[in-house]
Motif scaffolding. Structure first.
Motif, PDB file in Angstrom:
ATOM      1  N   LEU B  37       0.842  -1.198   0.000  1.00 36.56           N
ATOM      2  CA  LEU B  37       0.000   0.000   0.000  1.00 36.56           C
ATOM      3  C   LEU B  37       0.872   1.241   0.000  1.00 36.56           C
ATOM      4  O   LEU B  37       2.007   1.212   0.458  1.00 36.56           O
ATOM      5  CB  LEU B  37      -0.883   0.025   1.251  1.00 36.56           C
ATOM      6  CG  LEU B  37      -1.947  -1.063   1.414  1.00 36.56           C
ATOM      7  CD1 LEU B  37      -2.484  -1.026   2.846  1.00 36.56           C
ATOM      8  CD2 LEU B  37      -3.063  -0.869   0.408  1.00 36.56           C
ATOM      9  N   GLY B  38       0.311   2.341  -0.444  1.00 37.69           N
ATOM     10  CA  GLY B  38       1.060   3.593  -0.398  1.00 37.69           C
ATOM     11  C   GLY B  38       0.464   4.586  -1.365  1.00 37.69           C
ATOM     12  O   GLY B  38      -0.257   4.211  -2.286  1.00 37.69           O
ATOM     13  N   ARG B  39       0.786   5.859  -1.133  1.00 41.48           N
ATOM     14  CA  ARG B  39       0.283   6.898  -2.031  1.00 41.48           C
ATOM     15  C   ARG B  39       0.985   6.841  -3.382  1.00 41.48           C
ATOM     16  O   ARG B  39       1.994   6.155  -3.529  1.00 41.48           O
ATOM     17  CB  ARG B  39       0.555   8.274  -1.420  1.00 41.48           C
ATOM     18  CG  ARG B  39      -0.360   8.623  -0.292  1.00 41.48           C
ATOM     19  CD  ARG B  39      -0.279  10.125  -0.112  1.00 41.48           C
ATOM     20  NE  ARG B  39      -1.104  10.533   1.031  1.00 41.48           N
ATOM     21  CZ  ARG B  39      -1.506  11.789   1.194  1.00 41.48           C
ATOM     22  NH1 ARG B  39      -1.135  12.718   0.332  1.00 41.48           N
ATOM     23  NH2 ARG B  39      -2.253  12.105   2.220  1.00 41.48           N
ATOM     24  N   ASN B  40       0.477   7.627  -4.319  1.00 45.71           N
ATOM     25  CA  ASN B  40       1.138   7.748  -5.627  1.00 45.71           C
ATOM     26  C   ASN B  40       2.557   8.257  -5.457  1.00 45.71           C
ATOM     27  O   ASN B  40       2.808   9.171  -4.679  1.00 45.71           O
ATOM     28  CB  ASN B  40       0.371   8.736  -6.515  1.00 45.71           C
ATOM     29  CG  ASN B  40      -0.784   8.058  -7.222  1.00 45.71           C
ATOM     30  OD1 ASN B  40      -0.732   6.847  -7.445  1.00 45.71           O
ATOM     31  ND2 ASN B  40      -1.794   8.816  -7.546  1.00 45.71           N
ATOM     32  N   GLY B  41       3.478   7.659  -6.191  1.00 44.26           N
ATOM     33  CA  GLY B  41       4.833   8.197  -6.246  1.00 44.26           C
ATOM     34  C   GLY B  41       5.723   7.811  -5.083  1.00 44.26           C
ATOM     35  O   GLY B  41       6.818   8.339  -4.956  1.00 44.26           O
ATOM     36  N   VAL B  42       5.293   6.882  -4.208  1.00 46.57           N
ATOM     37  CA  VAL B  42       6.169   6.511  -3.092  1.00 46.57           C
ATOM     38  C   VAL B  42       7.138   5.394  -3.471  1.00 46.57           C
ATOM     39  O   VAL B  42       8.046   5.074  -2.708  1.00 46.57           O
ATOM     40  CB  VAL B  42       5.381   6.088  -1.834  1.00 46.57           C
ATOM     41  CG1 VAL B  42       4.548   7.237  -1.325  1.00 46.57           C
ATOM     42  CG2 VAL B  42       4.527   4.867  -2.110  1.00 46.57           C
ATOM     43  N   ASP B 202      -3.177 -11.531   2.608  1.00 45.59           N
ATOM     44  CA  ASP B 202      -2.828 -12.123   3.892  1.00 45.59           C
ATOM     45  C   ASP B 202      -2.078 -11.114   4.748  1.00 45.59           C
ATOM     46  O   ASP B 202      -2.229 -11.086   5.958  1.00 45.59           O
ATOM     47  CB  ASP B 202      -1.935 -13.353   3.692  1.00 45.59           C
ATOM     48  CG  ASP B 202      -2.627 -14.399   2.850  1.00 45.59           C
ATOM     49  OD1 ASP B 202      -3.746 -14.793   3.197  1.00 45.59           O
ATOM     50  OD2 ASP B 202      -2.049 -14.792   1.808  1.00 45.59           O
ATOM     51  N   ARG B 203      -1.231 -10.323   4.081  1.00 48.14           N
ATOM     52  CA  ARG B 203      -0.411  -9.341   4.801  1.00 48.14           C
ATOM     53  C   ARG B 203      -0.335  -8.061   3.995  1.00 48.14           C
ATOM     54  O   ARG B 203      -0.561  -8.049   2.774  1.00 48.14           O
ATOM     55  CB  ARG B 203       1.003  -9.894   5.011  1.00 48.14           C
ATOM     56  CG  ARG B 203       1.123 -10.781   6.233  1.00 48.14           C
ATOM     57  CD  ARG B 203       2.570 -11.076   6.573  1.00 48.14           C
ATOM     58  NE  ARG B 203       3.330 -11.572   5.437  1.00 48.14           N
ATOM     59  CZ  ARG B 203       4.452 -11.025   5.009  1.00 48.14           C
ATOM     60  NH1 ARG B 203       4.931  -9.953   5.588  1.00 48.14           N
ATOM     61  NH2 ARG B 203       5.093 -11.559   3.986  1.00 48.14           N
ATOM     62  N   PHE B 204       0.016  -6.977   4.713  1.00 45.96           N
ATOM     63  CA  PHE B 204       0.171  -5.681   4.063  1.00 45.96           C
ATOM     64  C   PHE B 204       1.550  -5.100   4.362  1.00 45.96           C
ATOM     65  O   PHE B 204       2.083  -5.290   5.459  1.00 45.96           O
ATOM     66  CB  PHE B 204      -0.880  -4.691   4.588  1.00 45.96           C
ATOM     67  CG  PHE B 204      -2.274  -5.007   4.145  1.00 45.96           C
ATOM     68  CD1 PHE B 204      -2.779  -4.472   2.971  1.00 45.96           C
ATOM     69  CD2 PHE B 204      -3.083  -5.844   4.900  1.00 45.96           C
ATOM     70  CE1 PHE B 204      -4.069  -4.756   2.562  1.00 45.96           C
ATOM     71  CE2 PHE B 204      -4.372  -6.147   4.499  1.00 45.96           C
ATOM     72  CZ  PHE B 204      -4.868  -5.603   3.323  1.00 45.96           C
ATOM     73  N   TYR B 205       2.084  -4.399   3.401  1.00 46.24           N
ATOM     74  CA  TYR B 205       3.244  -3.539   3.645  1.00 46.24           C
ATOM     75  C   TYR B 205       2.803  -2.115   3.324  1.00 46.24           C
ATOM     76  O   TYR B 205       2.093  -1.882   2.341  1.00 46.24           O
ATOM     77  CB  TYR B 205       4.408  -3.890   2.722  1.00 46.24           C
ATOM     78  CG  TYR B 205       5.188  -5.114   3.151  1.00 46.24           C
ATOM     79  CD1 TYR B 205       6.148  -5.018   4.157  1.00 46.24           C
ATOM     80  CD2 TYR B 205       4.990  -6.336   2.531  1.00 46.24           C
ATOM     81  CE1 TYR B 205       6.878  -6.137   4.539  1.00 46.24           C
ATOM     82  CE2 TYR B 205       5.715  -7.457   2.899  1.00 46.24           C
ATOM     83  CZ  TYR B 205       6.654  -7.345   3.907  1.00 46.24           C
ATOM     84  OH  TYR B 205       7.379  -8.433   4.282  1.00 46.24           O
ATOM     85  N   LEU B 206       3.243  -1.187   4.129  1.00 43.63           N
ATOM     86  CA  LEU B 206       2.941   0.215   3.870  1.00 43.63           C
ATOM     87  C   LEU B 206       4.222   0.905   3.424  1.00 43.63           C
ATOM     88  O   LEU B 206       5.273   0.755   4.056  1.00 43.63           O
ATOM     89  CB  LEU B 206       2.392   0.873   5.150  1.00 43.63           C
ATOM     90  CG  LEU B 206       1.908   2.317   4.997  1.00 43.63           C
ATOM     91  CD1 LEU B 206       0.748   2.397   4.012  1.00 43.63           C
ATOM     92  CD2 LEU B 206       1.489   2.863   6.355  1.00 43.63           C
ATOM     93  N   MET B 207       4.135   1.636   2.340  1.00 41.23           N
ATOM     94  CA  MET B 207       5.330   2.268   1.791  1.00 41.23           C
ATOM     95  C   MET B 207       5.187   3.780   1.819  1.00 41.23           C
ATOM     96  O   MET B 207       4.135   4.321   1.478  1.00 41.23           O
ATOM     97  CB  MET B 207       5.509   1.794   0.351  1.00 41.23           C
ATOM     98  CG  MET B 207       6.888   2.031  -0.190  1.00 41.23           C
ATOM     99  SD  MET B 207       7.119   1.088  -1.721  1.00 41.23           S
ATOM    100  CE  MET B 207       8.880   0.996  -1.721  1.00 41.23           C
ATOM    101  N   GLU B 208       6.283   4.454   2.259  1.00 47.38           N
ATOM    102  CA  GLU B 208       6.327   5.918   2.220  1.00 47.38           C
ATOM    103  C   GLU B 208       7.724   6.340   1.782  1.00 47.38           C
ATOM    104  O   GLU B 208       8.708   5.839   2.319  1.00 47.38           O
ATOM    105  CB  GLU B 208       6.049   6.493   3.619  1.00 47.38           C
ATOM    106  CG  GLU B 208       4.622   6.345   4.086  1.00 47.38           C
ATOM    107  CD  GLU B 208       4.473   6.842   5.515  1.00 47.38           C
ATOM    108  OE1 GLU B 208       4.277   8.055   5.700  1.00 47.38           O
ATOM    109  OE2 GLU B 208       4.599   6.020   6.438  1.00 47.38           O
TER     110      GLU B 208
END
Lengths: 293, 234, 321
Positions: B37-42, B202-208
């Motif tokens: 997951l993450g916003r545009n451009g991360v 099953d799992r999430f990663y968050l990207m910034e």
């Protein structure tokens, strides 16, 4: 009589135009195939055409191998040499401005031409048509030399066959896809670098085949390719290189236009293709079949 | 748990001079569906492209089934068992639907047959002879996924498969992904729409900003909503 | 890291160094005929001016013309014809050659700028080939023989150009004026716009420049200066032949520019000097010039695309182009 010209002479010039057109078509086909994949204009195409004719000539001189085997061997030799050049040198230029590819293949053309000029001078060497195709046929309205008929038919077969191979086969689908987006095709697991090598080999082989076909029509001379390639460039500008079929059709049409000019205004026959190119640039700058600017 | 199928360690990547990924660590285990997951451009798309080797300027380690991907020629990555479905879908306009479907070479046994694919995507069957880019956006997305299923890849990298599609099509894609998951396919999904993703992941990663900033299983999604709302701006 | 002041001092030092080099170059040019064959030096100057004119288009506008022989050789024909058959003075002949080349450039450029990149190259090649056929057939060029025995005459009716030093210094003056003109064009606001077109044509369009007009203007200027070089060559060598309008000649000027350094001020002149010297050496050795030319082309493209001067610039940090 047609427009005050004897029918025989008229048809004769038209045939000459069709023969020239056959070579324009085969050569612009090869240029378009190479350009589509490699984004490089192969300036060495004329030299490879000459090389093909010379391979035929030398096979006969050195090994006494005649026309029919040469028809297979000449394109093979030219194609293999082309692949070696692509692998060792040309492939280093893909990430650069396409003009560098043009300059490199220009240098390559000079070297190939220079070598044959050094060895054989500038005068032409005769190469006889095979016995099976000597003589001619009376079509009733005109006399057709058999070899010339053969050239027209085989060039049509080659052009049509190449087009079908690209449009209808799996390998052709790879080629078309890689022309659009080479990186993605490679990310699918297709060995695109090898595909590029094969494409350059195929394009070179087409030039070599045109050369061996041309050997009995024109004389085999180191200079036979260089003037021709400039006309073929004009053909390619007229047709645009976006369409394989477009390049082929333009080749035949411009050959015929040249033949017609020889009938009505012979002085202009060697510039008519350039004049048509200039007119097309005014009316349709992208070329008759082109989408690209 | 077993060894991860895909493992990234300290992955950095550059677009020209622009430093896009700053040391990404990420694992995907066999049979798992993981959503990035993450916003545009991360850097989500960049991560997928760097894994595939479409971006060559990168450092760190990337292994797939224990094999090093960093020094592998681009065309060997798919053969190792990774299938890529790009965000722009990459349907070829000069190829028919059939040709598009049959383009990627089969890299391993165990891929779906054409019949199975057409059962999953009936639309494609009726439009087999159309030009690839004449399909609707949803059909193009189906085609982009379908052509990777034939090849027998072990893992799919999917870049925003629901982007710009009508809800009914998003629903359909969700069903297809669930079906693939049931068949044991490993999936790394880049998605902005976590309501879609929570149904299959099953799992999430968050990207910034080119880094992984959080990692959690689907069960923790609800307690993470505040953080997600803030980071994703939803 | 250097601070701004140091950078500025370095830049002004570089500028001083450049002026010093220019001064040395001019002095060398003035002294050279006492050490080397003037005819050889004049040949170099004609080709160096030709290559610098060509580079105005390739190096500063980003357009690869494969038809510059038409301007070089065409101007030689116009000049030789006016001087020999109409009895014009040499300066009038050279002027006519230059203007004629400019007009030819206007026509060819009008067609060629309709396409970009490799198409531009192919179109210029084809149009130049058309001009070649015109030269083969037109009566005034005397076909295969060319225009021979062109009198050098008296410059402005006063200076006898059959005297070696007189013609030498005349050619040197033309050469320097030509280079100065190119330098002024490149460093003018007009030249800046040309460079922005080279860097990014679409951006130049979006900034509101009529890119087509700028390209055409650059093409005409480049053609005129190439014509100046060709017309001068006709006076020096006292003939004009088909050799100078062939596509091989168009290739040669590309080679000179590529070898010396595309987009550098003096690179093309360096390249021209090397190529002319090489040709003179090979002429007596029996090794075919075509092969050597082709090989240098391939090596340049593969190994040093910046050319000799470009590579030197790249190795010396702080020196601006």
């Amino acid at each position: 009589m047609i427009f005050g010209i004897p029918l025989q002479a008229f048809l004769g010039q038209l045939l000459v135009g069709l023969i020239n057109g056959s070579f324009y078509a085969m050569l612009s086909l090869g240029l378009a195939v190479i350009f589509g994949m490699l984004k490089i204009i192969n300036f060495a195409h004329g030299a490879q055409y000459m090389f093909g004719a010379f391979v035929g000539f030398l096979l006969l001189q050195w090994l006494n191998i005649g026309y029919w085997p040469a028809l297979v061997l000449a394109p093979l030799v030219v194609g293999v040499v082309g692949m070696v050049v692509e692998r060792t040198m040309l492939s280093r230029l893909y990430s650069l401005d396409p003009l560098y590819g043009l300059l490199f293949t220009f240098g390559l053309a000079l070297v190939i031409e220079g070598v044959f000029r050094y060895c054989y001078g500038v005068s032409g060497q005769p190469y006889a048509a095979p016995d099976a195709l000597s003589g001619g046929t009376n079509l009733g309205f005109m006399f057709l030399p058999n070899y010339r008929g053969w050239v027209v038919v085989s060039s049509l077969v080659v052009c049509l066959g190449t087009w079908l191979a690209i449009e209808k086969t799996k390998l052709g689908a790879y080629l078309r896809a890689a022309t659009e987006n080479p990186k993605l095709v490679q990310a699918f697991g297709v060995n695109v670098p090898v595909l590029l090598t094969l494409t350059y080999g195929l394009g070179s082989a087409l030039a070599g085949l045109a050369g061996i076909l041309a050997a009995p029509v024109y004389q085999v001379s180191p200079l036979m390719g260089s003037d021709l390639i400039i006309v073929v460039f004009a053909v390619v500008v007229v047709g645009g290189m976006g369409s394989i079929l477009g390049a082929v059709i333009t080749g035949y049409v411009l050959g015929l236009a040249e033949g017609l000019t020889k009938v009505f205004y012979p002085e202009a026959s060697n510039i008519v293709v350039f004049v048509i190119m200039a007119i097309v640039l005014l009316v349709r700058p992208a070329g008759l079949f082109g989408k690209d600017a | 748990m077993s060894e991860p199928l895909l493992a990234l360690r300290g992955l950095n990547a550059w677009y020209g001079e622009g430093h896009a990924l700053h040391g990404v660590d990420l694992d995907v285990f066999p049979g798992e569906t993981v959503t990035l997951l993450g916003r545009n451009g991360v850097g989500k798309t960049t991560t997928l492209r760097a894994i595939m080797g479409l971006i060559r300027k990168r450092t760190g380690t990337t292994t797939f089934g224990g094999r090093d991907l960093m020094h592998m020629p681009l065309h060997h990555v798919a053969r190792a068992g990774l299938g890529f479905v790009p965000e722009e879908r990459g349907i070829f306009s000069t190829l028919s639907v059939d040709e598009n479907l049959n383009l990627p070479p089969v890299v391993a046994p165990g891929g779906m047959s054409l019949d199975e694919i057409f059962t999953l995507f009936p639309n494609l069957k009726t439009r087999r002879n159309s030009q690839g880019t004449k399909l609707s956006g949803g059909e193009q997305q189906m085609l982009a996924m379908a052509r990777m299923l034939r090849t027998g890849v072990k893992m799919l990298l999917l870049d925003e498969p629901t982007e710009g599609l009508a809800p009914v099509i998003v629903q359909r894609i969700g069903e297809v992904l669930a079906e693939l998951k049931a068949r044991g396919m490993t999936i790394l999904l880049v998605e902005q729409n976590f309501r879609f993703a929570r149904r299959i992941a099953d799992r999430f990663y968050l990207m910034e900003h080119g880094k992984i900033t959080a990692s959690f299983p689907v069960g923790e999604l609800d307690q993470r909503m505040a953080l997600l709302g803030e980071v994703l701006g939803v | 890291m250097t601070d701004l002041g140091a950078t500025a001092r370095q830049a002004s030092a570089t500028a001083r160094l450049e002026w010093l080099l220019v001064g040395l170059g001019v002095a060398g040019l003035l002294a050279a005929p006492f050490f080397l064959y003037p005819i050889f030096l004049m040949k170099i100057m004609c080709f160096a001016l030709f290559a610098c004119a060509f580079n105005l288009l390739l190096g500063y506008t980003g357009l690869l013309s494969f038809g510059h022989a038409a301007f070089f050789g065409g101007a030689a024909y116009f000049c030789a014809h006016a001087v020999k058959d109409w009895g014009w003075t040499p300066e009038a002949g050279i002027l006519l050659g230059t203007v004629g080349a400019a007009l030819l450039g206007l026509v060819m450029g009008f067609f060629a700028i309709r396409r970009q990149g490799i198409y531009f190259a192919m179109i210029t090649l084809a149009l130049a080939q058309m001009f070649f056929f015109f030269c083969v057939q037109a009566p005034f060029t005397r076909g295969e023989d060319g225009i021979q025995g062109v009198p050098r005459g008296h410059l402005f009716g006063l200076v006898d150009l059959s005297q070696p030093l007189n013609i030498y210094y005349t050619v040197a003056a033309i050469f320097l004026i030509g280079l100065f003109a190119i330098w002024r064009i490149v460093n003018s606001p007009f030249g800046m716009i040309l460079r922005s077109i080279r860097e990014n044509e679409n951006r130049a369009v979006s900034l509101g420049y009529s890119v087509a007009n700028y390209k055409l203007a650059a093409f005409v200027m480049s053609a005129a200066l190439a014509g100046l070089a060709g017309a001068t060559k006709a006076i020096v060598f006292q003939f004009a032949t088909l050799t100078d309008v062939t596509w091989q000649m168009s290739g040669e000027v590309i080679l000179m520019t590529l070898l010396g350094g595309i987009g550098t001020m003096i690179g093309p002149a360096v390249g021209a000097t090397l190529v002319v010297t090489l040709q003179n050496t090979l002429a007596t050795s029996g090794f075919p010039v075509t092969i050597a030319t082709g090989l240098i082309f391939m090596i340049c493209v593969l190994l040093f695309r910046r050319g000799i001067v470009g590579e030197i610039y790249a190795k010396l940090p702080g020196i601006k182009k």
